[in-house]
Design a protein around this motif. Structure first.
Motif, mmCIF file in Angstrom:
data_model
loop_
_atom_site.group_PDB
_atom_site.id
_atom_site.type_symbol
_atom_site.label_atom_id
_atom_site.label_comp_id
_atom_site.label_asym_id
_atom_site.label_seq_id
_atom_site.Cartn_x
_atom_site.Cartn_y
_atom_site.Cartn_z
ATOM 1 N N HIS A 125 15.421 4.584 84.295
ATOM 2 C CA HIS A 125 14.361 4.992 83.372
ATOM 3 C C HIS A 125 14.613 6.401 82.827
ATOM 4 O O HIS A 125 14.142 6.728 81.741
ATOM 5 N N GLN A 126 15.344 7.209 83.572
ATOM 6 C CA GLN A 126 15.769 8.491 83.017
ATOM 7 C C GLN A 126 16.642 8.258 81.786
ATOM 8 O O GLN A 126 16.518 8.964 80.778
ATOM 9 N N VAL A 127 17.524 7.279 81.872
ATOM 10 C CA VAL A 127 18.347 6.904 80.719
ATOM 11 C C VAL A 127 17.452 6.526 79.540
ATOM 12 O O VAL A 127 17.678 6.960 78.400
ATOM 13 N N HIS A 128 16.430 5.747 79.815
ATOM 14 C CA HIS A 128 15.550 5.276 78.744
ATOM 15 C C HIS A 128 14.849 6.427 78.028
ATOM 16 O O HIS A 128 14.605 6.358 76.823
ATOM 17 N N HIS A 129 14.517 7.485 78.759
ATOM 18 C CA HIS A 129 13.790 8.614 78.164
ATOM 19 C C HIS A 129 14.714 9.682 77.583
ATOM 20 O O HIS A 129 14.227 10.679 77.043
ATOM 21 N N ALA A 130 16.020 9.480 77.667
ATOM 22 C CA ALA A 130 16.965 10.476 77.168
ATOM 23 C C ALA A 130 17.143 10.361 75.661
ATOM 24 O O ALA A 130 17.003 9.287 75.079
ATOM 25 N N LYS A 131 17.454 11.503 75.037
ATOM 26 C CA LYS A 131 17.762 11.486 73.602
ATOM 27 C C LYS A 131 19.260 11.648 73.350
ATOM 28 O O LYS A 131 19.678 11.814 72.196
ATOM 29 N N ASN A 132 20.064 11.607 74.422
ATOM 30 C CA ASN A 132 21.519 11.542 74.238
ATOM 31 C C ASN A 132 21.854 10.260 73.489
ATOM 32 O O ASN A 132 21.318 9.188 73.809
ATOM 33 N N LEU A 172 22.995 5.381 84.518
ATOM 34 C CA LEU A 172 23.007 6.832 84.424
ATOM 35 C C LEU A 172 24.374 7.366 84.812
ATOM 36 O O LEU A 172 24.912 7.028 85.862
ATOM 37 N N ASP A 173 24.949 8.193 83.941
ATOM 38 C CA ASP A 173 26.242 8.821 84.190
ATOM 39 C C ASP A 173 25.989 10.235 84.706
ATOM 40 O O ASP A 173 25.435 11.076 83.993
ATOM 41 N N GLU A 210 19.330 14.964 78.251
ATOM 42 C CA GLU A 210 18.305 15.662 77.478
ATOM 43 C C GLU A 210 17.173 14.674 77.210
ATOM 44 O O GLU A 210 17.411 13.581 76.694
ATOM 45 N N TYR A 211 15.970 15.074 77.528
ATOM 46 C CA TYR A 211 14.820 14.191 77.362
ATOM 47 C C TYR A 211 14.084 14.478 76.057
ATOM 48 O O TYR A 211 14.184 15.566 75.492
ATOM 49 N N GLY A 212 13.343 13.479 75.598
ATOM 50 C CA GLY A 212 12.534 13.647 74.403
ATOM 51 C C GLY A 212 13.013 12.786 73.260
ATOM 52 O O GLY A 212 13.674 11.763 73.460
#
Length: 308
Positions: A201-208, A233-234, A240-242
């Protein structure tokens, strides 16, 4: 049968866990995890959702689900029977599991469409607008999402699942989604083979760019893997979130409405009706003149540069 929506008990737990994570972050040299103004915005929108949900989502869901259930599952000789010929489902545990599984499938497509259709994204972007990833962000929900979310789940009561069962499964899904918003939970080994976890879910919230529009799943990650939207996740990537075009405001009303204003501004850029339609209902980033790009177009452009 009557059941209580699990969120009735979940909301006090949400607040307690946010307070616990907040306290831990401030006392363990992770003071940037929470920003006070950002948390205030998230809690304000969360409280608004709590107030509006019983008035709109729950009522509309009950009305819609009950109507469809009665329409497609009439009583025939004293037995509730689906119009397709099978007996409507009861409350045995295999039926509960089946309902939760199909709820998860529905959640995947509901969530994915929130990222693929700009008018829906305008409601969902609220949840992604913070550049912090924490349990406070979990309650940062757009108020307009509750107007259309039940429409995605109408098919479940229509095929025979009792409306109250569908509502409970929706609540259970929401509980799982809340706890995913913590950066303190590491990768979980074999559990990640099946379930949608915190790092996913961190991946989902990332703007990378490599992470955007990935991991839409609820409980399970199988639908992301099946439909090509799964990404692990790597640890070598600084996350970067957002969002790429944030509201740049802590005002809840600005956060809730900024993307709708941007849609209206973009629609005025062209007199072509197709262009206007695409600005509202095409993928986020679509433009008639290439001034902005969709995520797919950005990835293709990056790929072309790397092959040159």
């Amino acid at each position: 049968m009557n059941f209580t929506n699990p969120l009735v008990y979940g909301i006090p737990c949400f607040l307690g866990l946010i307070l616990l994570e907040l306290t831990y972050s401030k006392t363990h040299d992770d003071k940037d995890l929470y920003k006070w103004k950002d948390l205030g915005s998230s809690l304000t929108m969360g409280i608004g959702s709590v107030v509006l949900a019983p008035l709109i989502k729950t009522v509309s869901a009950i009305i819609i689900f009950n109507y469809l259930y009665e329409l497609f599952n009439p009583m025939v000789d004293g037995v509730r029977t689906n119009i397709m010929g099978w007996e409507s489902f009861g409350y045995s545990w295999p039926v509960w599991l089946a309902c939760q599984f199909l709820d998860d499938l529905t959640y995947y497509w509901f969530h994915r469409q929130n990222h693929m259709v700009r008018f829906l994204w305008a409601a969902h972007i609220v949840h992604h607008s913070s550049d912090n990833f924490n349990l406070g962000t979990a309650v940062r929900n757009g108020w307009f999402t509750i107007l259309y979310k039940p429409l995605f789940y109408m098919w479940l009561p229509a095929i025979g699942f009792p409306p109250e069962m569908v509502i409970v499964c929706l609540g259970v899904e929401a509980l799982w989604q809340f706890q995913l918003h913590s950066a303190y939970v590491p990768k979980m080994g074999i559990i990640e083979k099946i379930f949608n976890t915190h790092t996913m879910h961190q991946v989902h919230h990332a703007k990378n760019l490599e992470y955007m529009d990935k991991n839409h799943g609820g409980f399970l990650n199988m639908f992301d893997k099946l439909f090509g939207t799964w990404k692990e996740l790597d640890d070598d990537i600084d996350i970067e979130y957002g969002v790429t075009k944030p509201p740049n405001s802590y005002n809840p009303l600005v956060i809730l409405t900024h993307e709708y204003k941007d849609i209206w501004s973009d629609m005025k850029k062209s007199s072509n009706l197709y262009h206007k339609f695409m600005y509202a209902f095409g993928p986020p980033g679509w433009s008639h003149d290439g001034s902005t790009l969709t995520i797919k177009q950005m990835r293709e452009e990056l790929g072309n540069k790397e092959t040159v």
